[in-house]
Design a protein around this motif. Structure first.
Motif, PDB file in Angstrom:
ATOM      1  N   SER A  35       0.832  -1.192   0.000  1.00 58.54           N
ATOM      2  CA  SER A  35       0.000   0.000   0.000  1.00 58.54           C
ATOM      3  C   SER A  35       0.871   1.247   0.000  1.00 58.54           C
ATOM      4  O   SER A  35       1.795   1.351   0.790  1.00 58.54           O
ATOM      5  CB  SER A  35      -0.855  -0.021   1.267  1.00 58.54           C
ATOM      6  N   ALA A  47       0.442   7.799   2.109  1.00 60.03           N
ATOM      7  CA  ALA A  47      -0.368   8.969   1.775  1.00 60.03           C
ATOM      8  C   ALA A  47       0.155  10.171   2.534  1.00 60.03           C
ATOM      9  O   ALA A  47       0.149  10.193   3.753  1.00 60.03           O
ATOM     10  CB  ALA A  47      -1.826   8.713   2.126  1.00 60.03           C
ATOM     11  N   GLN A  54      -4.898   9.460  -3.442  1.00 63.24           N
ATOM     12  CA  GLN A  54      -4.325   8.593  -2.417  1.00 63.24           C
ATOM     13  C   GLN A  54      -5.330   7.534  -1.973  1.00 63.24           C
ATOM     14  O   GLN A  54      -4.978   6.368  -1.764  1.00 63.24           O
ATOM     15  CB  GLN A  54      -3.871   9.433  -1.221  1.00 63.24           C
ATOM     16  N   VAL A  74      -4.725   3.490  -2.327  1.00 62.47           N
ATOM     17  CA  VAL A  74      -4.807   2.547  -1.207  1.00 62.47           C
ATOM     18  C   VAL A  74      -5.782   1.421  -1.530  1.00 62.47           C
ATOM     19  O   VAL A  74      -5.500   0.240  -1.295  1.00 62.47           O
ATOM     20  CB  VAL A  74      -5.232   3.274   0.086  1.00 62.47           C
ATOM     21  N   GLN A 134      -5.194  -3.113  -2.462  1.00 63.66           N
ATOM     22  CA  GLN A 134      -5.705  -4.118  -1.537  1.00 63.66           C
ATOM     23  C   GLN A 134      -5.909  -5.469  -2.217  1.00 63.66           C
ATOM     24  O   GLN A 134      -6.252  -5.530  -3.399  1.00 63.66           O
ATOM     25  CB  GLN A 134      -7.028  -3.647  -0.920  1.00 63.66           C
ATOM     26  N   GLN A 167     -10.883   9.389   3.922  1.00 60.20           N
ATOM     27  CA  GLN A 167      -9.505   8.916   3.828  1.00 60.20           C
ATOM     28  C   GLN A 167      -9.127   8.075   5.047  1.00 60.20           C
ATOM     29  O   GLN A 167      -8.528   6.996   4.921  1.00 60.20           O
ATOM     30  CB  GLN A 167      -8.552  10.101   3.697  1.00 60.20           C
ATOM     31  N   LYS A 180      -8.239   4.039   5.227  1.00 58.89           N
ATOM     32  CA  LYS A 180      -6.981   3.645   5.864  1.00 58.89           C
ATOM     33  C   LYS A 180      -7.217   2.616   6.962  1.00 58.89           C
ATOM     34  O   LYS A 180      -6.544   1.574   7.021  1.00 58.89           O
ATOM     35  CB  LYS A 180      -6.289   4.884   6.437  1.00 58.89           C
ATOM     36  N   THR A 192      -8.428  -0.991   5.986  1.00 61.30           N
ATOM     37  CA  THR A 192      -7.410  -1.870   5.410  1.00 61.30           C
ATOM     38  C   THR A 192      -6.258  -2.139   6.370  1.00 61.30           C
ATOM     39  O   THR A 192      -5.324  -2.876   6.027  1.00 61.30           O
ATOM     40  CB  THR A 192      -6.844  -1.242   4.126  1.00 61.30           C
ATOM     41  N   SER A 193      -6.312  -1.565   7.555  1.00 57.08           N
ATOM     42  CA  SER A 193      -5.211  -1.682   8.517  1.00 57.08           C
ATOM     43  C   SER A 193      -5.341  -2.949   9.359  1.00 57.08           C
ATOM     44  O   SER A 193      -6.443  -3.435   9.631  1.00 57.08           O
ATOM     45  CB  SER A 193      -5.197  -0.458   9.431  1.00 57.08           C
TER      46      SER A 193
END
Length: 395
Positions: free
Chosen positions: A48, A51, A62, A66, A70, A223, A227, A230-231
């Motif tokens: 990834s 950003a 951005q 991201v 994925q 945003q 983030k 997907t973390s």
């Protein structure tokens, strides 16, 4: 031997769909594409990107980067997607990773236009360009910044142009109920929408608003949502739920008063009438007219036409033409009748009119359709002896 899970990035999947469309001119379903990729090769997820920019367009880029990086869990999708009636239903396990309540997916341009529905709430967001979404045959044009909330089990068809970038924010139904329960106690249109979506009997198809990406609030929340969704960091699930709530709260605050709600509003009487009307059309398709149909069911012609359009997603003319073309296909592949005989049987006074309509529908003439069907083994060519005399259209 245990099968290796199908892995690729969103960007790689989009590139495959685009290349497949350029090479074949066809749009496959997501399931078909994943099955083909699984047979051909295995892809690994890329890293990834970081950003760092802050301007609105840079933030949008951005967010897209991201999402594109994925992995796509093709195995989970194939195992948890089924066909229910005319729509493809994706169960929650096809969308959410274990232990997660929020997921972000990209809606691709080069997929076939098939009805789909989800077991969860979906929030469609247009990041670049625009798109069309069809609910029950009714089109909704979503522009840049468009935010469309789609309740669970709501069939819809996406039409995403190649230059557009559209995503869906998914939240489990139970989580949505818990997070937005306060919205259901008021009397405004959003409260009614959420109440009916979760507990009502009336059909609520969507709630449409437009986010202000220039102001910064909605875009920054989005945003962070992408983030965190997907973390793999601790409490990422809790943070993603919080950012989802904040993003929608920002959108509600800026454009909630102008939100557009589509409610089907079809009561059981309308459903019963439409069923009887369609049966009447099927039985009398050769000669039926809108005027005689309206008279038979005691409706105004304009009202009846609108009701059929809302219920079927097609006009009266298209419904009748579709039935005639289906019957013509059956005669062409299941009999040795001449073309002019089939034309009369399905209700056309002119064989030329029938042939033009058939070609406009199937992109081939009735004669070519019959020959193609014979080659595919539907019927032997020996059963369609060449007739002598008359024009080609009459054979």
């Amino acid at each position: 031997m245990e099968k290796t899970p199908l892995q690729m990035t969103v960007k790689e999947l989009e590139e495959y769909l685009s290349a497949n469309f350029r090479n074949t001119g066809t749009r496959s379903s997501l399931g078909e594409a994943l099955e083909m990729i699984e047979k051909k090769y295995l892809l690994s997820a890329s890293q990834s990107p970081a950003a760092t920019e802050t301007k609105p367009q840079q933030i949008l880029n951005q967010i897209c980067a991201v999402i594109d990086a994925q992995p796509v869990d093709g195995t989970a999708f194939l195992q948890n997607t089924s066909s229910t009636g005319a729509a493809h239903l994706s169960a929650e396990d096809a969308i959410f990773a274990p232990g997660r309540d929020v997921a972000v997916t990209r809606l691709f341009s080069y997929l076939s236009a098939e009805p789909s529905e989800y077991d969860c709430f979906s929030v469609i967001v247009v990041l670049k360009g625009g798109c069309e979404i069809f609910f029950d045959g009714t089109p909704l044009t979503a522009v840049l910044g468009g935010v469309v909330i789609v309740p669970p089990r709501t069939p819809h068809i996406m039409a995403v142009p190649a230059e557009a970038y559209v995503i869906a924010l998914h939240m489990r139904r139970s989580t949505f109920d818990a997070q937005f329960g306060a919205l259901m106690t008021c009397s405004d249109k959003m409260s009614v929408f959420f109440r009916e979506s979760l507990y009502g009997t009336n059909e609520m198809n969507y709630l449409y608003m437009t986010a202000d990406f220039e102001s910064g609030g909605e875009l920054s929340a989005l945003q962070q949502l992408v983030k965190e969704s997907t973390s793999k960091a601790p409490l990422a699930n809790l943070c993603s739920m919080s950012w989802m709530k904040l993003f929608l709260a920002e959108v509600f605050r800026s454009s909630g008063d102008s939100a557009a709600v589509l409610r089907s509003g079809r009561d059981e009487t309308t459903r019963a009438d439409c069923g009887a009307i369609l049966q009447y059309i099927q039985q009398n398709y050769r000669t039926v007219r809108l005027s005689t149909l309206a008279k038979a069911f005691h409706y105004n012609e304009t009202y009846l036409s609108r009701m059929l359009q809302n219920y079927m997603g097609m006009s009266f003319t298209d419904i009748v033409r579709g039935i005639k073309m289906t019957r013509a296909e059956e005669y062409l592949t299941g009999s040795s009748l001449r073309i002019h005989e089939i034309s009369a049987l399905v209700g056309y006074d002119s064989v030329d009119h029938f042939s033009r309509t058939f070609k406009a529908t199937h992109n081939v003439s009735p004669q070519a359709y019959r020959r193609s069907a014979a080659k595919r083994g539907l019927r032997s060519m020996a059963e369609f002896p060449e007739k002598t005399g008359g024009s080609e259209a009459a054979k």
